[in-house]
Design an enzyme around this catalytic site. Structure first.
Site, PDB file in Angstrom:
ATOM      1  N   HIS A 137      -3.803  12.177   0.767  1.00 60.35           N
ATOM      2  CA  HIS A 137      -4.250  11.609  -0.760  1.00 60.35           C
ATOM      3  C   HIS A 137      -4.137  10.273  -0.512  1.00 60.35           C
ATOM      4  O   HIS A 137      -3.205   9.565  -0.307  1.00 60.35           O
ATOM      5  CB  HIS A 137      -3.254  12.254  -1.751  1.00 60.35           C
ATOM      6  N   ASN A 179      -7.045   5.070  -6.132  1.00 59.07           N
ATOM      7  CA  ASN A 179      -6.520   6.457  -6.288  1.00 59.07           C
ATOM      8  C   ASN A 179      -7.310   7.115  -7.238  1.00 59.07           C
ATOM      9  O   ASN A 179      -7.616   7.152  -8.563  1.00 59.07           O
ATOM     10  CB  ASN A 179      -5.244   6.714  -6.965  1.00 59.07           C
ATOM     11  N   CYS A 200      -3.171  15.426  -8.666  1.00 65.38           N
ATOM     12  CA  CYS A 200      -3.938  14.796  -7.476  1.00 65.38           C
ATOM     13  C   CYS A 200      -3.950  15.669  -6.501  1.00 65.38           C
ATOM     14  O   CYS A 200      -4.586  15.628  -5.434  1.00 65.38           O
ATOM     15  CB  CYS A 200      -3.554  13.522  -6.918  1.00 65.38           C
TER      16      CYS A 200
HETATM   17  O1  UT7 Z   1      -1.729  10.191  -7.093  1.00 64.33           O
HETATM   18  C1  UT7 Z   1      -0.237  10.195  -7.176  1.00 64.33           C
HETATM   19  C2  UT7 Z   1       0.359   9.299  -8.155  1.00 64.33           C
HETATM   20  N1  UT7 Z   1       0.430   7.967  -8.083  1.00 64.33           N
HETATM   21  C3  UT7 Z   1       1.006   7.461  -6.809  1.00 64.33           C
HETATM   22  O2  UT7 Z   1       1.153   8.036  -5.824  1.00 64.33           O
HETATM   23  C4  UT7 Z   1       1.891   5.845  -7.136  1.00 64.33           C
HETATM   24  C5  UT7 Z   1       3.061   5.582  -6.526  1.00 64.33           C
HETATM   25  N2  UT7 Z   1       3.523   4.596  -6.745  1.00 64.33           N
HETATM   26  C6  UT7 Z   1       3.290   3.556  -6.310  1.00 64.33           C
HETATM   27  O3  UT7 Z   1       2.225   3.307  -5.449  1.00 64.33           O
HETATM   28  C7  UT7 Z   1       3.925   2.200  -6.491  1.00 64.33           C
HETATM   29  O4  UT7 Z   1       5.167   2.450  -6.800  1.00 64.33           O
HETATM   30  C8  UT7 Z   1       3.139   1.307  -7.342  1.00 64.33           C
HETATM   31  C9  UT7 Z   1       2.241   0.588  -6.710  1.00 64.33           C
HETATM   32  C10 UT7 Z   1       2.910   1.888  -8.734  1.00 64.33           C
HETATM   33  C11 UT7 Z   1       4.118  -0.158  -7.719  1.00 64.33           C
HETATM   34  O5  UT7 Z   1       4.658  -0.599  -6.641  1.00 64.33           O
HETATM   35  P1  UT7 Z   1       6.014  -1.099  -6.633  1.00 64.33           P
HETATM   36  O6  UT7 Z   1       6.387  -1.742  -5.421  1.00 64.33           O
HETATM   37  O7  UT7 Z   1       7.026   0.315  -6.409  1.00 64.33           O
HETATM   38  O8  UT7 Z   1       6.207  -1.907  -7.694  1.00 64.33           O
HETATM   39  P2  UT7 Z   1       7.467  -1.912  -8.708  1.00 64.33           P
HETATM   40  O9  UT7 Z   1       6.852  -1.030  -9.779  1.00 64.33           O
HETATM   41  O10 UT7 Z   1       8.756  -1.812  -8.271  1.00 64.33           O
HETATM   42  O11 UT7 Z   1       7.244  -3.429  -9.306  1.00 64.33           O
HETATM   43  C12 UT7 Z   1       7.480  -4.640  -8.760  1.00 64.33           C
HETATM   44  C13 UT7 Z   1       7.185  -5.833  -9.866  1.00 64.33           C
HETATM   45  C14 UT7 Z   1       7.770  -5.626 -11.334  1.00 64.33           C
HETATM   46  O12 UT7 Z   1       8.263  -6.951 -11.776  1.00 64.33           O
HETATM   47  P3  UT7 Z   1       9.797  -7.315 -11.733  1.00 64.33           P
HETATM   48  O13 UT7 Z   1      10.435  -6.318 -12.775  1.00 64.33           O
HETATM   49  O14 UT7 Z   1      10.174  -6.969 -10.201  1.00 64.33           O
HETATM   50  O15 UT7 Z   1       9.742  -8.571 -12.271  1.00 64.33           O
HETATM   51  C15 UT7 Z   1       6.362  -5.093 -11.853  1.00 64.33           C
HETATM   52  O16 UT7 Z   1       6.507  -5.430 -13.420  1.00 64.33           O
HETATM   53  O17 UT7 Z   1       5.705  -5.867  -9.999  1.00 64.33           O
HETATM   54  C16 UT7 Z   1       5.469  -6.103 -11.298  1.00 64.33           C
HETATM   55  N3  UT7 Z   1       3.834  -5.280 -11.466  1.00 64.33           N
HETATM   56  C17 UT7 Z   1       3.075  -6.051 -11.262  1.00 64.33           C
HETATM   57  N4  UT7 Z   1       2.573  -7.393 -11.014  1.00 64.33           N
HETATM   58  C18 UT7 Z   1       1.512  -7.756 -10.659  1.00 64.33           C
HETATM   59  C19 UT7 Z   1       3.673  -4.131 -11.701  1.00 64.33           C
HETATM   60  N5  UT7 Z   1       2.239  -3.999 -11.716  1.00 64.33           N
HETATM   61  C20 UT7 Z   1       1.854  -5.196 -11.341  1.00 64.33           C
HETATM   62  C21 UT7 Z   1       0.510  -5.726 -11.068  1.00 64.33           C
HETATM   63  N6  UT7 Z   1       0.384  -6.887 -10.887  1.00 64.33           N
HETATM   64  N7  UT7 Z   1      -0.439  -4.882 -11.432  1.00 64.33           N
END
Ligand code: UT7
Length: 325
Positions: free
Chosen positions: A252, A282, A113
């Site tokens: 970004h 993104n 990115c």
């Molecule tokens: O361009 C550079 C690369 N990308 C980034 O900059 C992305 C950086 N990361 C992020 O933006 C965040 O980490 C995410 C948006 C990807 C994830 O957010 P988070 O607050 O870190 O959530 P998490 O991964 O800790 O997941 C929390 C929960 C999980 O469930 P459990 O294990 O707590 O039961 C996931 O399974 O949310 C669940 N989950 C979803 N639920 C509904 C993950 N994706 C989804 C979804 N819808 N799409």
């Protein structure tokens, strides 16, 4: 003294809009989850025939028009992308031919990115070293083609688009400083595992869905918040400017929470932060040049303003550019 100045910008996104509500019918997710965790409401999705070079071409024409520069005047074309039309030839060569930029040499640059910021820094250094010329710098992606539409953790995040800038030498301040960095120790945090020399394409790689983006979101999130602050402070230090000198901060566009946390750490007030992640998600290397183009066309950047661009992404990579408009 000579500076490299931004002469014009352009951008292009596919027509098709995919909303969070559409995604609710595709994977186990909700508009509420996506909105609160990422700030994204919708993203653009390329049509099957819409390639990265096609989006790049539209953005490039708009940038050339804004700069009032003809394709024949361009000496160098750099396309930042992780979704080239093909592994080779480069998307930049396809773009060079489509534009009729006969004098230009052309290459792709892969820095996740951070692609556009890397490309801008390379073009700046090249033009300063040559002491003449103009460059076309592009960030273009069709991430929808490498997203696993069965993986809710990633498919809700990404979108397609392209942004471009024409840059050239001038005798007024332009790009004041750039700062680039990388840490391959974090390569595994964001990758597309198969299809190249490590894991050539096979029935097995297709079956295991290894031709799609894999990401450790939590780790990338922590890295992003830290590195946006670090890269911003470093580029400001190099240019001998302070946070208060910045008129518009264009980070970004990956996640609204990353943007807000980084802005808070830097002490940049909300009104100086450009955000359009809600519209496009993104778009990797396209996100900063699309935002720059929207900011410039909507009058949020005026002559003389100092703009801070900061990118981060796969590699891991990061980069910042401080530009006087
Ligand atoms: O361009 C550079 C690369 N990308 C980034 O900059 C992305 C950086 N990361 C992020 O933006 C965040 O980490 C995410 C948006 C990807 C994830 O957010 P988070 O607050 O870190 O959530 P998490 O991964 O800790 O997941 C929390 C929960 C999980 O469930 P459990 O294990 O707590 O039961 C996931 O399974 O949310 C669940 N989950 C979803 N639920 C509904 C993950 N994706 C989804 C979804 N819808 N799409």
């Amino acid at each position: 003294m000579q500076w490299v100045r931004v002469l014009g910008t352009g951008s292009s996104v596919p027509e098709k809009v995919l909303t969070n509500f559409d995604l609710e019918h595709m994977v186990d997710t909700s508009d509420e989850w996506i909105t609160t965790r990422t700030g994204i409401k919708e993203r653009r999705i390329a049509a099957p025939s819409e390639t990265t070079s096609k989006l790049a071409l539209e953005a490039a024409w708009r940038a050339l028009e804004a700069a009032q520069v003809a394709p024949e005047e361009i000496d160098c074309i750099i396309v930042g992308t992780v979704t080239p039309d093909m592994l080779f030839p480069s998307t930049a060569c396809l773009l060079q031919h489509a534009l009729g930029a006969k004098r230009a040499f052309a290459f792709d640059l892969e820095a996740g990115c951070t692609g556009f910021v890397y490309a801008l820094a390379v073009a700046e250094k090249y033009l300063l070293a040559e002491g003449r010329g103009k460059a076309l710098v592009v960030g273009a992606e069709t991430l929808s083609k490498i997203v696993d539409w069965q993986d809710r953790a990633t498919c809700v995040l990404f979108g397609d688009g392209a942004g471009a800038a024409v840059v050239g030498l001038g005798d007024r301040p332009g790009i004041l400083a750039t700062y680039l960095g990388a840490d391959g120790g974090g390569a595994h945090l964001l990758e597309l595992p198969a299809g190249c020399s490590r894991m050539p394409a096979s029935f097995e790689t297709v079956e295991k869905r290894l031709h799609y983006i894999k990401m450790n979101g939590n780790e990338v999130f922590k890295f992003a918040v830290r590195i946006v602050e670090e890269a911003s402070l470093e580029v400001l230090r190099k240019a001998q400017k302070t946070v208060d000198d910045v008129k518009l901060f264009i980070p970004h566009q990956a996640n609204i929470r990353i943007i807000q946390s980084a802005a808070k750490r830097l002490g940049i007030p909300e009104e100086k932060v450009f955000v359009n992640v809600e519209k496009y998600g993104n778009t990797s290397s396209a996100s900063i040049p699309i935002a720059l183009d929207e900011a410039s066309r909507s009058g949020r950047i005026r002559e003389g303003d100092i703009v801070l661009l900061v990118g981060f992404g796969a590699g891991l990579t990061w980069g910042a550019a401080l530009i006087q408009w």
